[in-house]
Each structure stands twice: as C-alpha cells, then as structure tokens.
Design a protein around this motif. Structure first.
Motif, mmCIF file in Angstrom:
data_model
loop_
_atom_site.group_PDB
_atom_site.id
_atom_site.type_symbol
_atom_site.label_atom_id
_atom_site.label_comp_id
_atom_site.label_asym_id
_atom_site.label_seq_id
_atom_site.Cartn_x
_atom_site.Cartn_y
_atom_site.Cartn_z
ATOM 1 N N GLY A 1 5.448 -76.358 68.814
ATOM 2 C CA GLY A 1 4.703 -76.223 69.529
ATOM 3 C C GLY A 1 4.656 -74.511 69.989
ATOM 4 O O GLY A 1 4.011 -73.906 70.198
ATOM 5 N N ASP A 2 6.122 -74.025 70.176
ATOM 6 C CA ASP A 2 6.170 -72.645 70.541
ATOM 7 C C ASP A 2 5.826 -71.611 69.455
ATOM 8 O O ASP A 2 5.248 -70.843 69.652
ATOM 9 C CB ASP A 2 7.819 -72.329 70.578
ATOM 10 N N LEU A 3 6.013 -71.992 68.132
ATOM 11 C CA LEU A 3 5.593 -71.373 66.896
ATOM 12 C C LEU A 3 4.015 -71.198 66.891
ATOM 13 O O LEU A 3 3.589 -70.295 66.568
ATOM 14 C CB LEU A 3 6.281 -71.792 65.579
ATOM 15 N N VAL A 4 3.383 -72.290 67.145
ATOM 16 C CA VAL A 4 2.002 -72.285 67.263
ATOM 17 C C VAL A 4 1.426 -71.176 68.078
ATOM 18 O O VAL A 4 0.653 -70.406 67.757
ATOM 19 C CB VAL A 4 1.390 -73.501 67.550
ATOM 20 N N LEU A 5 2.032 -71.160 69.360
ATOM 21 C CA LEU A 5 1.709 -70.160 70.500
ATOM 22 C C LEU A 5 2.108 -69.089 70.097
ATOM 23 O O LEU A 5 1.370 -67.758 70.030
ATOM 24 C CB LEU A 5 2.246 -70.512 71.566
ATOM 25 N N LEU A 6 3.343 -68.781 69.331
ATOM 26 C CA LEU A 6 3.859 -67.372 68.749
ATOM 27 C C LEU A 6 2.701 -66.640 67.967
ATOM 28 O O LEU A 6 2.289 -65.386 68.198
ATOM 29 C CB LEU A 6 5.035 -67.456 68.596
ATOM 30 N N TYR A 7 2.214 -67.315 66.895
ATOM 31 C CA TYR A 7 1.434 -66.747 65.928
ATOM 32 C C TYR A 7 -0.107 -67.082 65.957
ATOM 33 O O TYR A 7 -0.474 -66.680 64.995
ATOM 34 C CB TYR A 7 1.955 -67.405 64.551
ATOM 35 N N GLY A 8 -0.412 -67.833 67.091
ATOM 36 C CA GLY A 8 -1.765 -68.131 67.177
ATOM 37 C C GLY A 8 -2.170 -69.032 66.087
ATOM 38 O O GLY A 8 -3.449 -68.640 65.544
ATOM 39 N N ALA A 9 -1.429 -69.941 65.655
ATOM 40 C CA ALA A 9 -1.853 -70.863 64.498
ATOM 41 C C ALA A 9 -2.708 -71.883 64.675
ATOM 42 O O ALA A 9 -2.643 -73.224 64.792
ATOM 43 C CB ALA A 9 -0.632 -71.441 63.943
ATOM 44 N N ARG A 10 -4.083 -71.428 64.994
ATOM 45 C CA ARG A 10 -5.120 -72.378 65.325
ATOM 46 C C ARG A 10 -5.570 -72.944 64.072
ATOM 47 O O ARG A 10 -6.344 -74.138 64.120
ATOM 48 C CB ARG A 10 -6.316 -71.532 65.797
ATOM 49 N N GLY A 11 -5.220 -72.568 62.988
ATOM 50 C CA GLY A 11 -5.596 -73.075 61.723
ATOM 51 C C GLY A 11 -4.906 -74.379 61.398
ATOM 52 O O GLY A 11 -5.094 -75.206 60.252
ATOM 53 N N GLY A 12 -3.821 -74.510 62.153
ATOM 54 C CA GLY A 12 -3.106 -75.857 61.960
ATOM 55 C C GLY A 12 -1.646 -75.472 61.375
ATOM 56 O O GLY A 12 -1.239 -74.377 61.410
ATOM 57 N N VAL A 13 -0.670 -76.734 61.368
ATOM 58 C CA VAL A 13 0.468 -76.861 60.751
ATOM 59 C C VAL A 13 0.741 -77.710 59.971
ATOM 60 O O VAL A 13 0.388 -78.778 59.769
ATOM 61 C CB VAL A 13 1.378 -77.143 62.191
ATOM 62 N N PHE A 14 1.466 -77.350 58.724
ATOM 63 C CA PHE A 14 2.115 -78.013 57.721
ATOM 64 C C PHE A 14 3.609 -77.994 58.019
ATOM 65 O O PHE A 14 4.204 -77.173 58.231
ATOM 66 C CB PHE A 14 1.679 -77.475 56.370
ATOM 67 N N LEU A 15 4.154 -79.366 58.043
ATOM 68 C CA LEU A 15 5.506 -79.820 58.153
ATOM 69 C C LEU A 15 5.979 -79.973 56.472
ATOM 70 O O LEU A 15 5.467 -80.654 56.057
ATOM 71 C CB LEU A 15 5.841 -80.701 59.015
ATOM 72 N N ALA A 16 6.935 -79.198 56.427
ATOM 73 C CA ALA A 16 7.492 -79.246 54.971
ATOM 74 C C ALA A 16 9.081 -79.597 55.140
ATOM 75 O O ALA A 16 9.574 -80.028 55.911
ATOM 76 C CB ALA A 16 7.268 -78.124 54.110
ATOM 77 N N GLY A 17 9.672 -79.351 53.784
ATOM 78 C CA GLY A 17 11.315 -79.341 53.705
ATOM 79 C C GLY A 17 11.585 -80.526 53.348
ATOM 80 O O GLY A 17 10.592 -81.474 53.049
ATOM 81 N N VAL B 1 -4.989 -78.283 67.595
ATOM 82 C CA VAL B 1 -4.220 -77.699 66.382
ATOM 83 C C VAL B 1 -3.658 -78.855 65.741
ATOM 84 O O VAL B 1 -2.929 -79.636 66.142
ATOM 85 C CB VAL B 1 -3.022 -76.646 66.908
ATOM 86 N N PRO B 2 -4.470 -79.240 64.570
ATOM 87 C CA PRO B 2 -3.745 -80.399 63.841
ATOM 88 C C PRO B 2 -2.321 -80.069 63.155
ATOM 89 O O PRO B 2 -2.140 -79.045 62.796
ATOM 90 C CB PRO B 2 -4.718 -80.315 62.586
ATOM 91 N N VAL B 3 -1.426 -80.952 62.793
ATOM 92 C CA VAL B 3 -0.224 -80.928 62.429
ATOM 93 C C VAL B 3 -0.093 -82.091 61.381
ATOM 94 O O VAL B 3 -0.250 -83.366 61.603
ATOM 95 C CB VAL B 3 1.069 -81.339 63.576
ATOM 96 N N ARG B 4 0.039 -81.591 60.215
ATOM 97 C CA ARG B 4 0.218 -82.501 58.911
ATOM 98 C C ARG B 4 1.587 -82.573 58.372
ATOM 99 O O ARG B 4 2.374 -81.464 58.422
ATOM 100 C CB ARG B 4 -1.069 -82.535 58.022
#
Length: 348
Positions: A272-288, A320-323
C-alpha cells in the motif's frame, strides 16, 4: 536500465539486427536460475518466442557460467550463441555483478569468454519481470484484491519476496512503456502494531538498519520466526524458510503460524505504501518465489486490511487491483524484451 558488457562500437541498430537471431536470456535469482533460448517474436502477444527453457537450482552449480554452459551443451546444442541477456538482482561494478543474495560471484568477462559471446547484457531482475507484465493475460494471474472497474491508466507496481525483496515500476509513455528499477526493499521496516514493534526491537539488536527485506524475504521469514520464538519464550525448532512455510500451513508450529501471518500483514502495509509512493493506479503484480506457495493463506490474511489502512487514502487504494503472478518464464521474457528494446539498453 540494462547495462551491456561488450564492444563500445556497438549501436542500438546493431543490437536489433543481431538479436533477431536466437540468443540466450537468463533470469538469475538467489534460489533458481531460469535460462531460455529465445528470438524476436513475429507477433505482438509478447516480444520473444521461447524455443527452449530450463530452470536450475543455483546451489547445485558452482557458477552462473557453469549453468549457462550446461544449457548450451544439453538444451540448445545446435544453436550458435553469440549474445546473452542476464536479468539479475544487484548492480554491475567493474567486471562483477554485485548481489549478496546470489550463491556465487558473477564475472561478466568469464561468461563472455567461456561462451564466446559477442555481447552480454545485464539487466535488473525485477526490471525484467515488470517489463514482462505488459504481456500477461488475466488468466495468468490470481486476484488478491480486485475491483469492478478496469485498472486505470498509470504506473504498474511489481514487487515480491524471494531470496531478497525486489521491486520495479512499469511506467506508461507516449512511445511505449519504460521501467523504473528500485531498491524499495531497503526502505526501513515500518511496524504497524505493538507486536511488530517488539519484533523490530529484536531485529535492531543485530543491525543498525532494519529494512523491509529483513522481514519480507526467505531469510526475513526466518528472522520473524526467531524473533517471535523469543517473544514466546520458546526455542526455534525450524531453520529454513520452507520449513516455516510448511509448518505454518500445517499449523504444526504456533510461532511459524504467527510469523507467516505477520509476514502477510507487513507485506500488505508495504505494498500500500509503494502504491502511494509511485502513484501505481495501473495496479500491482505480486511476484517472487514465496507468495505462490502460500496464496490461500495470503488471501485469508490481513494483507488486504493492511493494504487499505492508509487513512484518507483508503478510497484511492480501493481503485487499485492487486494480482498474484507465477514467476515462470516472465523474467526470461522480460530480459530478452529489454535487450531487444533499443531504448532500454546502455551499450558499453
């Protein structure tokens, strides 16, 4: 940004022309090295065609050079290899790729000379994964936090815990996307409740700077487990991240269960912090490498609650979708795609 070790007279046009022939692309992490024989794809579904692919356990090999030599000898023996793009965590310093999470030092010169390469490109590993996300379909991922509306146009955050904690941002642009490689995993760990504060105090006894990577990675999971055992007054019975994960999923070790639950909560807060930091309105992909193994626990955890717990920004984050994505061949595809992209390669 890709760094290329080769001849200084090489131009972007030369890269594009030469790389039309099959070449090696590698995605190298602390646990696995994924190697592919690839070439430029004719269509637009993804930038390259993968002709052969192999995953290697890094601990079983003496060097990255040995891994690449085995691939060339046994998986792609008929293909003359002149070029290679390597996606790896860390950075280039002189002849070496510097990364404490790799099991061995990596010499650029050794790889180039032993394989007879004309050119070797070195690319950040999560930069490569971020680049590859533009070619994912919805079926390639699992929803962690969804919304009814399509993702907005904007930056896309890609991050995930494995041997380390990687992060990159895919940035839209008028002439196509670019990728911002980050070291967000080294941001100072921010606890969100009293229990996490107590764990932070224990972790801070051993180091002057406690980063999110010290909690959100394979070694970080062990750090959480040991700290929680100390708080519980019990001796740690587990020594490997995989043991903590298995014990938590089987609910056979209470400290392991709490460690994995804390892991997911801290991850949600950090994302959540990183979404706000980078303005990641396009969404989040969790990897690793860790999250696909614990996806059911992740979905049932406090990840979403901690992700949204940002005060007045709650409504913003709801859009913001998170996948969750499987790592698979995406790092290889991203490394190859960035190499083929003349704007993404620094040639030296």
């Amino acid at each position: 940004m890709a760094e290329v070790a080769g001849h200084s007279a090489v131009t972007s046009a030369a890269v594009t022309t030469a790389a039309a022939r099959p070449f090696l692309a590698a995605d190298v992490g602390g646990t696995h090295a994924r190697i592919g024989l690839v070439s430029r794809a004719a269509g637009e579904a993804q930038p390259v065609s993968v002709h052969a692919y192999q995953r290697y356990a890094c601990a079983e090999w003496p060097s990255l050079t040995a891994v690449l030599e085995d691939f060339v000898a046994h998986v792609a023996p008929a293909a003359p290899i002149e070029r290679c793009a390597v996606a790896s965590a860390g950075y280039v310093l002189g002849d070496a790729i510097v990364n404490d999470n790799l099991p061995w030092p990596v010499s650029i010169r050794e790889i180039r000379e032993r394989l007879g390469l004309a050119q070797l490109a070195v690319i950040n590993d999560f930069e490569a994964v971020a680049y590859a996300t533009q070619f994912l379909t919805r079926a390639d991922t699992l929803s962690v936090i969804d919304n009814t509306a399509p993702a907005a146009a904007g930056p896309v955050l890609v991050m995930g815990p494995g041997t380390g904690l990687g992060s990159a941002v895919l940035l839209p642009g008028a002439h196509g996307p670019s990728v911002l490689a980050t070291e967000a995993g080294q941001i100072a760990l921010a606890p969100g409740n009293e229990r996490e504060i107590a764990v932070l105090r224990i972790l801070a006894r051993e180091r002057s700077h406690v980063s999110f990577e010290h909690a959100l990675s394979g070694p970080g999971l062990i750090n959480l487990y040991r700290a929680l055992c100390e708080l519980r007054g019990s001796a740690p019975a587990l020594t490997l991240p995989a043991e903590v994960t298995r014990s938590a999923l089987a609910r056979s070790d209470e400290a392991a269960v709490e460690a994995l639950e804390m892991f997911c909560g801290l991850l949600g807060s950090f994302v959540g912090d990183l979404v706000l930091l980078y303005g990641a309105r396009g969404g989040v992909f969790l990897a690793g490498g860790i999250l696909p193994q614990i996806r059911e626990l992740l979905l049932a955890s406090t990840f979403a609650a901690r992700f949204f717990n940002k005060g007045v920004m709650h409504a913003y984050l709801q859009q913001v979708p998170v996948r969750l994505m499987e790592h698979g061949q995406h790092g290889v595809i991203g490394a190859a795609g960035l190499y083929l992209d003349g704007h993404s390669a620094e040639l030296r």
